[in-house]
Structures are given as structure tokens and as C-alpha cells.
Design a protein around this motif. Structure first.
Motif, PDB file in Angstrom:
ATOM      1  N   THR A  45      33.951   8.780  59.034  1.00 26.22           N
ATOM      2  CA  THR A  45      32.616   9.342  59.225  1.00 26.22           C
ATOM      3  C   THR A  45      32.671  10.514  60.194  1.00 26.22           C
ATOM      4  O   THR A  45      32.031  11.551  59.975  1.00 26.22           O
ATOM      5  CB  THR A  45      31.652   8.255  59.751  1.00 26.22           C
ATOM      6  N   LYS A  46      33.466  10.384  61.239  1.00 21.39           N
ATOM      7  CA  LYS A  46      33.601  11.449  62.234  1.00 21.39           C
ATOM      8  C   LYS A  46      34.193  12.714  61.610  1.00 21.39           C
ATOM      9  O   LYS A  46      33.740  13.823  61.895  1.00 21.39           O
ATOM     10  CB  LYS A  46      34.479  10.957  63.380  1.00 21.39           C
TER      11      LYS A  46
ATOM     12  N   GLN B 161      31.566  14.338  59.436  1.00 19.28           N
ATOM     13  CA  GLN B 161      30.594  15.018  60.299  1.00 19.28           C
ATOM     14  C   GLN B 161      31.135  16.377  60.740  1.00 19.28           C
ATOM     15  O   GLN B 161      30.412  17.367  60.741  1.00 19.28           O
ATOM     16  CB  GLN B 161      30.241  14.169  61.526  1.00 19.28           C
TER      17      GLN B 161
ATOM     18  N   ARG C 120      29.476  19.938  59.591  1.00 26.13           N
ATOM     19  CA  ARG C 120      28.978  20.764  60.692  1.00 26.13           C
ATOM     20  C   ARG C 120      29.512  22.185  60.542  1.00 26.13           C
ATOM     21  O   ARG C 120      28.785  23.168  60.705  1.00 26.13           O
ATOM     22  CB  ARG C 120      29.397  20.167  62.031  1.00 26.13           C
TER      23      ARG C 120
ATOM     24  N   ASP D 188      24.800  10.086  60.422  1.00 20.67           N
ATOM     25  CA  ASP D 188      25.977   9.219  60.287  1.00 20.67           C
ATOM     26  C   ASP D 188      25.937   8.356  59.032  1.00 20.67           C
ATOM     27  O   ASP D 188      26.976   8.099  58.418  1.00 20.67           O
ATOM     28  CB  ASP D 188      26.133   8.321  61.513  1.00 20.67           C
TER      29      ASP D 188
ATOM     30  N   ALA E  17      27.058  10.539  56.178  1.00 21.49           N
ATOM     31  CA  ALA E  17      28.478  10.835  56.326  1.00 21.49           C
ATOM     32  C   ALA E  17      29.324   9.620  55.931  1.00 21.49           C
ATOM     33  O   ALA E  17      30.373   9.764  55.296  1.00 21.49           O
ATOM     34  CB  ALA E  17      28.783  11.260  57.759  1.00 21.49           C
TER      35      ALA E  17
END
Length: 65
Positions: free
Chosen positions: A6-7, A10, A14, A22, A25
């Protein structure tokens, strides 16, 4: 080539200028994850793994005859 988290999703969206929360994502990660897992066996063996940033240059170059 590993399943994106997920990070990581993101960070990618971005950079693209597309804000997502989140939950979205995570859904993206879950939906494309199986494709990454499917290619895990051959990761690192495909030519575009070497330097994908140069592909637009290679594709745009004219072939001289």
C-alpha cells in the motif's frame, strides 16, 4: 519484482498526481499483486529489468539504413 505494498502504491500515485486514500491503494495492491507473483519466477531475467528508464530513448531512436 515483488507484490507492491500500500505504501508503494501511495508513492506511485502521489508522483502521478492522483490522490488516493489507503483503502484504495490497498485495493490496487490486491488487484495487481497476483500479476507480480506470477512473474516472480522469471524476475530479473527479462531485458527490460535492466534499465526501463532507457526504453523510451531506444523506442524513439531512428534506425539508420
Amino acid at each position: 519484482m515483488t507484490r507492491p505494498t500500500t505504501k508503494e502504491i501511495q508513492a506511485t500515485v502521489r508522483i502521478a498526481g492522483i490522490p488516493v486514500d489507503d483503502e484504495i491503494a490497498t485495493r490496487i495492491s490486491n488487484s495487481i499483486g497476483p500479476a507480480f507473483e506470477g512473474f516472480a519466477a522469471i524476475a530479473g531475467t527479462l531485458p527490460f529489468d535492466l534499465e526501463p528508464a532507457l526504453y523510451p530513448l531506444a523506442q524513439a531512436a531512428k534506425v539508420s539504413k
